[in-house]
Design a protein around this motif. Structure first.
Motif, PDB file in Angstrom:
ATOM      1  N   VAL A   6       0.840  -1.208   0.000  1.00  0.00           N
ATOM      2  CA  VAL A   6       0.000   0.000   0.000  1.00  0.00           C
ATOM      3  C   VAL A   6       0.869   1.250   0.000  1.00  0.00           C
ATOM      4  O   VAL A   6       0.645   2.188  -0.766  1.00  0.00           O
ATOM      5  CB  VAL A   6      -0.953  -0.005   1.229  1.00  0.00           C
ATOM      6  CG1 VAL A   6      -1.612   1.348   1.419  1.00  0.00           C
ATOM      7  CG2 VAL A   6      -1.997  -1.088   1.083  1.00  0.00           C
ATOM      8  N   ARG A   7       1.887   1.268   0.853  1.00  0.00           N
ATOM      9  CA  ARG A   7       2.780   2.425   0.952  1.00  0.00           C
ATOM     10  C   ARG A   7       3.451   2.712  -0.384  1.00  0.00           C
ATOM     11  O   ARG A   7       3.483   3.845  -0.847  1.00  0.00           O
ATOM     12  CB  ARG A   7       3.840   2.195   2.028  1.00  0.00           C
ATOM     13  CG  ARG A   7       4.705   3.436   2.285  1.00  0.00           C
ATOM     14  CD  ARG A   7       5.888   3.142   3.174  1.00  0.00           C
ATOM     15  NE  ARG A   7       6.827   2.211   2.587  1.00  0.00           N
ATOM     16  CZ  ARG A   7       7.686   2.504   1.605  1.00  0.00           C
ATOM     17  NH1 ARG A   7       7.714   3.695   1.086  1.00  0.00           N
ATOM     18  NH2 ARG A   7       8.503   1.582   1.135  1.00  0.00           N
ATOM     19  N   ARG A  11       1.819   5.593  -2.499  1.00  0.00           N
ATOM     20  CA  ARG A  11       2.689   6.638  -1.936  1.00  0.00           C
ATOM     21  C   ARG A  11       2.052   7.319  -0.728  1.00  0.00           C
ATOM     22  O   ARG A  11       1.977   8.541  -0.643  1.00  0.00           O
ATOM     23  CB  ARG A  11       3.056   7.661  -3.008  1.00  0.00           C
ATOM     24  CG  ARG A  11       3.924   7.069  -4.090  1.00  0.00           C
ATOM     25  CD  ARG A  11       4.480   8.146  -4.996  1.00  0.00           C
ATOM     26  NE  ARG A  11       5.538   7.597  -5.819  1.00  0.00           N
ATOM     27  CZ  ARG A  11       5.386   7.294  -7.096  1.00  0.00           C
ATOM     28  NH1 ARG A  11       4.235   7.495  -7.690  1.00  0.00           N
ATOM     29  NH2 ARG A  11       6.391   6.799  -7.774  1.00  0.00           N
ATOM     30  N   ILE A  12       1.582   6.497   0.172  1.00  0.00           N
ATOM     31  CA  ILE A  12       0.969   7.005   1.400  1.00  0.00           C
ATOM     32  C   ILE A  12       2.082   7.194   2.421  1.00  0.00           C
ATOM     33  O   ILE A  12       2.863   6.275   2.669  1.00  0.00           O
ATOM     34  CB  ILE A  12      -0.107   6.036   1.923  1.00  0.00           C
ATOM     35  CG1 ILE A  12      -1.237   5.924   0.885  1.00  0.00           C
ATOM     36  CG2 ILE A  12      -0.642   6.492   3.275  1.00  0.00           C
ATOM     37  CD1 ILE A  12      -2.300   4.912   1.228  1.00  0.00           C
ATOM     38  N   PRO A  13       2.172   8.388   3.000  1.00  0.00           N
ATOM     39  CA  PRO A  13       3.231   8.640   3.985  1.00  0.00           C
ATOM     40  C   PRO A  13       3.163   7.656   5.151  1.00  0.00           C
ATOM     41  O   PRO A  13       2.080   7.260   5.604  1.00  0.00           O
ATOM     42  CB  PRO A  13       2.943  10.061   4.467  1.00  0.00           C
ATOM     43  CG  PRO A  13       2.122  10.683   3.386  1.00  0.00           C
ATOM     44  CD  PRO A  13       1.333   9.559   2.783  1.00  0.00           C
ATOM     45  N   ALA A  14       4.335   7.283   5.636  1.00  0.00           N
ATOM     46  CA  ALA A  14       4.426   6.325   6.741  1.00  0.00           C
ATOM     47  C   ALA A  14       3.643   6.796   7.961  1.00  0.00           C
ATOM     48  O   ALA A  14       3.007   5.990   8.649  1.00  0.00           O
ATOM     49  CB  ALA A  14       5.889   6.085   7.097  1.00  0.00           C
ATOM     50  N   GLU A  15       3.658   8.109   8.231  1.00  0.00           N
ATOM     51  CA  GLU A  15       2.944   8.618   9.411  1.00  0.00           C
ATOM     52  C   GLU A  15       1.446   8.361   9.322  1.00  0.00           C
ATOM     53  O   GLU A  15       0.796   8.071  10.326  1.00  0.00           O
ATOM     54  CB  GLU A  15       3.218  10.103   9.621  1.00  0.00           C
ATOM     55  CG  GLU A  15       2.580  10.999   8.570  1.00  0.00           C
ATOM     56  CD  GLU A  15       2.935  12.460   8.725  1.00  0.00           C
ATOM     57  OE1 GLU A  15       1.997  13.277   8.708  1.00  0.00           O
ATOM     58  OE2 GLU A  15       4.119  12.771   8.871  1.00  0.00           O
ATOM     59  N   SER A  41     -11.862  -0.922   1.398  1.00  0.00           N
ATOM     60  CA  SER A  41     -12.386  -0.076   2.477  1.00  0.00           C
ATOM     61  C   SER A  41     -11.242   0.643   3.197  1.00  0.00           C
ATOM     62  O   SER A  41     -11.338   1.831   3.507  1.00  0.00           O
ATOM     63  CB  SER A  41     -13.186  -0.934   3.458  1.00  0.00           C
ATOM     64  OG  SER A  41     -13.555  -0.180   4.581  1.00  0.00           O
ATOM     65  N   ASP A  42     -10.159  -0.081   3.452  1.00  0.00           N
ATOM     66  CA  ASP A  42      -8.990   0.529   4.085  1.00  0.00           C
ATOM     67  C   ASP A  42      -8.409   1.627   3.204  1.00  0.00           C
ATOM     68  O   ASP A  42      -8.051   2.705   3.684  1.00  0.00           O
ATOM     69  CB  ASP A  42      -7.899  -0.522   4.352  1.00  0.00           C
ATOM     70  CG  ASP A  42      -8.300  -1.544   5.389  1.00  0.00           C
ATOM     71  OD1 ASP A  42      -8.782  -1.133   6.467  1.00  0.00           O
ATOM     72  OD2 ASP A  42      -8.129  -2.749   5.127  1.00  0.00           O
ATOM     73  N   LEU A  43      -8.320   1.353   1.905  1.00  0.00           N
ATOM     74  CA  LEU A  43      -7.747   2.335   0.978  1.00  0.00           C
ATOM     75  C   LEU A  43      -8.605   3.600   0.912  1.00  0.00           C
ATOM     76  O   LEU A  43      -8.071   4.710   0.841  1.00  0.00           O
ATOM     77  CB  LEU A  43      -7.574   1.721  -0.411  1.00  0.00           C
ATOM     78  CG  LEU A  43      -6.571   0.567  -0.491  1.00  0.00           C
ATOM     79  CD1 LEU A  43      -6.576  -0.047  -1.884  1.00  0.00           C
ATOM     80  CD2 LEU A  43      -5.178   1.022  -0.088  1.00  0.00           C
ATOM     81  N   GLU A  44      -9.921   3.434   0.975  1.00  0.00           N
ATOM     82  CA  GLU A  44     -10.815   4.599   0.984  1.00  0.00           C
ATOM     83  C   GLU A  44     -10.589   5.433   2.244  1.00  0.00           C
ATOM     84  O   GLU A  44     -10.539   6.667   2.181  1.00  0.00           O
ATOM     85  CB  GLU A  44     -12.278   4.156   0.905  1.00  0.00           C
ATOM     86  CG  GLU A  44     -12.691   3.668  -0.452  1.00  0.00           C
ATOM     87  CD  GLU A  44     -14.126   3.158  -0.479  1.00  0.00           C
ATOM     88  OE1 GLU A  44     -14.935   3.595   0.369  1.00  0.00           O
ATOM     89  OE2 GLU A  44     -14.433   2.333  -1.350  1.00  0.00           O
TER      90      GLU A  44
END
Length: 114
Positions: A6-7, A11-15, A41-44
């Motif tokens: 997912v990260r 490109r979702i920030p680690a924080e 659902s998590d991605l949303e």
């Protein structure tokens, strides 16, 4: 999809991911030892979190808003109030910045006139 997939893919920030993980969102019994799998659902929710954070929501405000969003339509008024409050705050900040710019422009104009 794993947290690392997912990260990298989105490109979702680690924080943001750590914050989401700390909520134990969607964790079921027995998953403590297995690597968590993220679904649509998590991605949303992660997308919503990033949007809220970009608009100035604190981590705690983000958590409340996402929880309300998950509860459904009956929380619409409460979410709208949160958005209106944040919008009002952003407008106040914008007006302060505009006054600062006006002052700077005035001072620059005075120097150029001399």
């Amino acid at each position: 999809m794993t947290i690392e997939e997912v990260r990298r893919r989105y490109r979702i920030p680690a924080e943001i991911l750590k914050e989401y993980e700390s909520w134990d969102s969607g964790k079921t019994a027995g998953q403590e030892t297995e690597e968590r799998q993220y679904d649509d659902s998590d991605l949303e929710k992660l997308s919503l979190m990033m949007t809220l954070r970009e608009t100035g929501f604190t981590p705690e405000e983000t958590k409340v808003y996402v929880r309300l969003q998950t509860e459904g339509e009956r929380t619409g008024n409460e979410r709208l109030q949160m958005l209106n409050k944040k919008r009002s705050s952003a407008l106040d900040e914008l007006h302060v910045r505009q006054k600062q710019l006006d002052t700077l422009d005035y001072l620059r104009h005075r120097i150029r006139e001399k």
